[in-house]
Design an enzyme around this catalytic site. Structure first.
Site, PDB file in Angstrom:
ATOM      1  N   ASP A  35       1.121  -1.182   0.161  1.00 34.63           N
ATOM      2  CA  ASP A  35       0.234  -0.139  -0.019  1.00 34.63           C
ATOM      3  C   ASP A  35       0.570   0.995  -0.050  1.00 34.63           C
ATOM      4  OD1 ASP A  35      -3.402   0.745   0.537  1.00 34.63           O
ATOM      5  OD2 ASP A  35      -2.034   1.900   0.857  1.00 34.63           O
ATOM      6  N   ASN A 208     -24.009  -6.357  -9.163  1.00 35.18           N
ATOM      7  CA  ASN A 208     -24.669  -5.496  -8.533  1.00 35.18           C
ATOM      8  C   ASN A 208     -25.996  -4.218  -9.122  1.00 35.18           C
ATOM      9  OD1 ASN A 208     -22.646  -6.040  -7.108  1.00 35.18           O
ATOM     10  ND2 ASN A 208     -21.507  -3.565  -6.686  1.00 35.18           N
ATOM     11  N   CYS A 260     -19.716   0.701  -3.342  1.00 33.12           N
ATOM     12  CA  CYS A 260     -19.819  -0.250  -4.426  1.00 33.12           C
ATOM     13  C   CYS A 260     -21.075   0.208  -4.676  1.00 33.12           C
ATOM     14  CB  CYS A 260     -19.681  -1.745  -4.108  1.00 33.12           C
ATOM     15  SG  CYS A 260     -18.414  -2.563  -3.611  1.00 33.12           S
ATOM     16  N   ARG A 327     -18.780   5.344   3.898  1.00 36.99           N
ATOM     17  CA  ARG A 327     -19.148   5.512   2.467  1.00 36.99           C
ATOM     18  C   ARG A 327     -20.131   5.640   1.513  1.00 36.99           C
ATOM     19  NH1 ARG A 327     -14.077   2.558  -0.719  1.00 36.99           N
ATOM     20  NH2 ARG A 327     -14.576   0.939   1.285  1.00 36.99           N
TER      21      ARG A 327
HETATM   22  C1  UDX Z   1     -22.116  -4.971  -2.406  1.00 33.67           C
HETATM   23  C2  UDX Z   1     -22.882  -6.404  -2.998  1.00 33.67           C
HETATM   24  O1  UDX Z   1     -23.579  -7.372  -2.107  1.00 33.67           O
HETATM   25  C3  UDX Z   1     -21.320  -7.585  -3.115  1.00 33.67           C
HETATM   26  O2  UDX Z   1     -21.541  -8.648  -3.546  1.00 33.67           O
HETATM   27  C4  UDX Z   1     -20.395  -6.208  -3.680  1.00 33.67           C
HETATM   28  O3  UDX Z   1     -19.381  -7.281  -4.031  1.00 33.67           O
HETATM   29  C5  UDX Z   1     -19.959  -5.069  -3.002  1.00 33.67           C
HETATM   30  O4  UDX Z   1     -20.595  -4.059  -3.355  1.00 33.67           O
HETATM   31  P1  UDX Z   1     -21.415  -4.481  -0.006  1.00 33.67           P
HETATM   32  O5  UDX Z   1     -21.361  -2.684  -0.923  1.00 33.67           O
HETATM   33  O6  UDX Z   1     -20.561  -4.285   1.271  1.00 33.67           O
HETATM   34  O7  UDX Z   1     -22.323  -5.186  -1.069  1.00 33.67           O
HETATM   35  O8  UDX Z   1     -23.179  -4.278   0.218  1.00 33.67           O
HETATM   36  P2  UDX Z   1     -24.779  -5.456   0.438  1.00 33.67           P
HETATM   37  O9  UDX Z   1     -24.950  -6.168   2.017  1.00 33.67           O
HETATM   38  O10 UDX Z   1     -24.723  -5.678  -0.909  1.00 33.67           O
HETATM   39  O11 UDX Z   1     -25.189  -4.288   1.145  1.00 33.67           O
HETATM   40  C6  UDX Z   1     -25.398  -2.711   0.233  1.00 33.67           C
HETATM   41  C7  UDX Z   1     -26.500  -1.875   0.700  1.00 33.67           C
HETATM   42  O12 UDX Z   1     -27.609  -2.067   0.204  1.00 33.67           O
HETATM   43  C8  UDX Z   1     -26.310  -1.766   1.828  1.00 33.67           C
HETATM   44  O13 UDX Z   1     -26.550   0.066   1.753  1.00 33.67           O
HETATM   45  C9  UDX Z   1     -27.922  -1.981   2.416  1.00 33.67           C
HETATM   46  O14 UDX Z   1     -28.596  -1.678   3.265  1.00 33.67           O
HETATM   47  C10 UDX Z   1     -28.779  -2.303   1.984  1.00 33.67           C
HETATM   48  N1  UDX Z   1     -29.551  -3.473   1.218  1.00 33.67           N
HETATM   49  C11 UDX Z   1     -29.407  -4.377   0.829  1.00 33.67           C
HETATM   50  C12 UDX Z   1     -31.034  -3.083   1.132  1.00 33.67           C
HETATM   51  O15 UDX Z   1     -31.690  -1.846   1.522  1.00 33.67           O
HETATM   52  N2  UDX Z   1     -31.822  -4.126   1.216  1.00 33.67           N
HETATM   53  C13 UDX Z   1     -31.758  -4.697   0.513  1.00 33.67           C
HETATM   54  O16 UDX Z   1     -32.281  -5.822   0.893  1.00 33.67           O
HETATM   55  C14 UDX Z   1     -30.230  -5.602   1.320  1.00 33.67           C
END
Ligand code: UDX
Length: 451
Positions: A35, A208, A260, A327
């Site tokens: 890093d 995604n 993401c 983020r």
């Molecule tokens: C996501 C993808 O799941 C993962 O595969 C990718 O590599 C990176 O992005 P992450 O950002 O860590 O992962 O979180 P995730 O659990 O997917 O939730 C993302 C957002 O969606 C959160 O703010 C969560 O609260 C929201 N969410 C998730 C909802 O509002 N409703 C749902 O049913 C699921």
């Protein structure tokens, strides 16, 4: 396929790089994580993990003999057979993914040995692999392989997602390089999707985008549920049992955030636009998500009127439970809107620190401290701690018993039984209790009606 243990360099010690490095070390490979931030490298070398990710500390500790951290490019790539690129790709002002960190890594690889393979884990626009391939060739690195191997790890469950994935995607220009990356994953039991580089890049973006579409879809259903008196939690359950649809990512609430989804949706939208295509559905998904966060403010105003001078507890700050990642956290938009309306905002989160991001708000040590004397509570992140609160006690402490549950986390009936005015997202109001009784008519009225 079997794989002798390999030497791996990982560029980037963020969420993706650290999880990738720790998991590859756990599979038996020797890993050097590089890093550019000296403090981070020093902390990691001393065994201090700068991010909160369940199981990561234990995994790094268990594999410390096969893991090294360095600032030095030469040390990282010395003898490396694989170079994983795990740097971030934040959005530019134009909404495209900013690939400057990826290009910096490419520039740093000039001394890579014959036969080494660059493995792209960072989420990049489709076409990046082609460009990196050309850039490597132009630098005399045509002997170096290039493979796209996107990550599908979610924060909070990243270690498990890496070691027990739904699939491993490997896109290669040269089948032998794809084989080598597949062998590197020996020990992980998952279907492997082998394809060209552009398709691998698109699989990540499409997966995604689909997940976000499900969230915005159920959020719009929730908004209609509110208008017609249905309960979106029941609707999502009933919909999700259809095996063609499935039950994941159907939790209605205040929308998605995180490192993401927001950036990847913009990046895919711009990728399409730059290629001459208007991705209407994705544009709507993004817009629904932006509006969804703001509905909380309208719900508060419905009960409290103007929010100026009102004390509002914002419970949970991280973009989801199980992480300290702020983020694109919906809490930032909600708290900022409340501050702009003149509310007195008191926040709480068990791990995330938003004091520098939300300078106008008071971050409290405990949820109870935030709730003391509050005119309303907004549940933003469904931390388990909030389910364990003694809400009867909370009711007595609050100035006004209003709870807006942005994640449909609490039980509406229980909350109402405790005396709260409870508002979820797309949840039915109390059951219809029948028409008010018809008042008894006196003899005079009856006679009038009969005449
Ligand atoms: C996501 C993808 O799941 C993962 O595969 C990718 O590599 C990176 O992005 P992450 O950002 O860590 O992962 O979180 P995730 O659990 O997917 O939730 C993302 C957002 O969606 C959160 O703010 C969560 O609260 C929201 N969410 C998730 C909802 O509002 N409703 C749902 O049913 C699921």
């Amino acid at each position: 396929m079997t794989q002798d243990k390999a030497r791996v360099a990982v560029f980037g010690a963020g969420y993706v790089g650290l999880v990738t490095g720790a998991c590859l070390a756990d599979l038996g490979h020797t890993v050097t994580v590089r890093d550019v931030v000296a403090d981070k490298v020093t902390a990691l070398s001393r065994g201090n993990v700068p991010i909160y990710e369940p199981e990561l500390d234990a995994l790094l500790a268990r594999n410390y003999e096969r893991l090294q951290f360095t600032l030095d490019v030469g040390e990282a790539i010395e003898g490396a057979e694989f170079v994983f690129v795990c740097v971030d790709t934040p959005p530019t002002y134009a909404g495209d993914a900013d690939l400057s960190r990826v290009w910096t890594v490419v520039d740093e690889l000039l001394r890579l040995a014959q036969g080494a393979i660059v493995v792209m884990k960072s989420t990049v626009p489709v076409g990046t692999g082609e460009k990196v391939r050309a850039a490597l060739d132009a630098r005399g690195l045509d002997h170096v392989g290039y493979v796209s191997n996107p990550e599908f790890t979610a924060e909070g469950t990243a270690v498990r997602d890496f070691l027990e994935p739904d699939r491993i995607v490997i896109g290669a220009f040269d089948g032998q390089h794809g084989d080598a990356v597949e062998r590197l994953h020996a020990g992980i039991d998952a279907p492997v999707v082998r394809c060209d580089v552009a398709s691998a890049e698109m699989i990540k973006l499409a997966a995604n985008a689909f997940l976000m579409t499900r969230i915005s879809f159920i959020n719009e259903i929730a908004n209609v549920c509110e208008l017609v008196g249905a309960d979106v939690t029941k609707v999502a359950h009933g919909v999700g049992l259809d095996h063609r649809l499935g039950s994941y990512f159907l939790r209605a609430g205040i929308g998605y955030g995180g490192s993401c989804f927001p950036k990847d949706s913009l990046s895919l939208k711009q990728l399409a636009a730059n290629s001459g295509y208007h991705f209407q559905l994705l544009s709507a998904v993004i817009e629904v998500n932006e509006l969804q966060r703001r509905r909380v403010v309208a719900k508060l105003e419905k009960h409290l009127g103007k929010l100026r001078g009102r004390r509002i507890a914002v419970l949970g700050l991280a973009f989801k439970p199980g992480t300290d990642d702020m983020r694109e956290a919906p809490s930032l938009v909600i708290a900022s809107r409340l501050l702009a309306e003149g509310a007195n905002v008191r926040t709480w989160d068990p791990v995330a620190d938003a004091r520098t991001l939300l300078t106008g708000a008071d971050q409290c040590e405990t949820a109870l401290e935030a709730l003391d004397g509050a005119d309303a509570a907004v549940l933003v992140t469904e931390w388990p701690e909030l389910g364990e609160l003694d809400w009867g006690d909370v009711r007595r402490r609050m100035a006004n018993p209003l709870v807006v549950d942005g994640r449909n986390f609490l039980d509406p009936a229980e909350m109402r039984a405790l005396g709260f005015v409870y508002e979820g997202i797309g949840r039915a109001a109390p059951p219809f209790a029948g028409l008010p009784e018809t008042p008894e008519r006196d003899a005079e009225t009856e006679a009038e009606a009969a005449s």
